[in-house]
Scaffold this active site. Structure first.
Site, PDB file in Angstrom:
ATOM      1  N   SER A 104       0.803  -1.230   0.000  1.00 55.09           N
ATOM      2  CA  SER A 104       0.000   0.000   0.000  1.00 55.09           C
ATOM      3  C   SER A 104       0.832   1.276   0.000  1.00 55.09           C
ATOM      4  CB  SER A 104      -0.972   0.011   1.185  1.00 55.09           C
ATOM      5  OG  SER A 104      -0.273   0.248   2.385  1.00 55.09           O
ATOM      6  N   LYS A 123       1.011   4.512   6.749  1.00 56.46           N
ATOM      7  CA  LYS A 123       0.268   5.382   5.823  1.00 56.46           C
ATOM      8  C   LYS A 123       0.850   6.791   5.830  1.00 56.46           C
ATOM      9  CE  LYS A 123      -2.588   2.059   5.015  1.00 56.46           C
ATOM     10  NZ  LYS A 123      -2.471   1.310   3.784  1.00 56.46           N
TER      11      LYS A 123
END
Length: 187
Positions: A35, A102
């Site tokens: 990700s 993230k």
């Protein structure tokens, strides 16, 4: 016997020091998945400053953070202890996949929009040279980040579970901010 007790004390002191350091100052994490491609690779080891978590600092835009994705539950100090790598190894929770890596996109009060496959913050399109590729087939959406929360997204937007899916991240679920790896040489 005196020598054995000296060794036990030294080892116990080292374990306590490692725990305190990992809970309050810095901790290594391993990236799990793709990700954050191309910025971070699957299985890459990163180091995270825990000072933002310890002192409840608000991370800056664009910072890479480690978050506890279980946003529906309250975190406690016991969670910080259990998530320490040494404790996780001893308790068999080392394969816990609730920690995500993230990038911070929104802070409290920001209005974030997805439109035309682009992210807008407070009406301005974001310049995001770090993303892997443009978002595809994204429905228009709009969020206002509440107080004491942030909004995060992965750099590989088409293959990331992030705030678009799990919601806003409470500040106490931000485990820390990534620091440059002091042990990795430049290529």
């Amino acid at each position: 016997m005196k020598e054995i007790m000296g060794w036990i004390r030294s080892i116990a002191l080292a374990v306590v020091f490692a725990l305190v350091l990992g809970i309050f100052v810095f901790q290594p994490y391993k990236v799990d998945g793709h990700s954050m491609d191309p910025t971070l690779q699957d299985q890459q080891r990163i180091y995270v400053s825990k000072l933002s978590h310890t002192f409840s600092y608000l991370p800056d835009y664009g910072e890479i953070v480690v978050i506890d994705s279980r946003v529906e539950r309250e975190r406690s100090f016991l969670d910080d202890i259990v998530s320490h790598p040494l404790v996780a190894l001893l308790t068999g929770t080392a394969d816990d996949h609730s920690m995500y890596v993230k990038r911070v996109i929104g802070r409290p009060g920001d209005v974030l929009e997805l439109k035309n496959n682009q992210v807008y913050r407070n009406g301005e399109p974001l310049s995001e040279p770090y993303i892997k590729e443009a978002m595809r087939d994204v429905a228009d959406a709009k969020w206002t980040v509440p107080a004491n929360h942030i909004f995060v997204m992965g750099d590989n937007r088409n293959h990331s579970t992030d705030s678009r899916d799990i919601g806003f991240i409470p500040l106490d679920h931000v485990m820390g901010t990534m620091i440059e790896n002091p042990f990795q040489s430049e290529k």
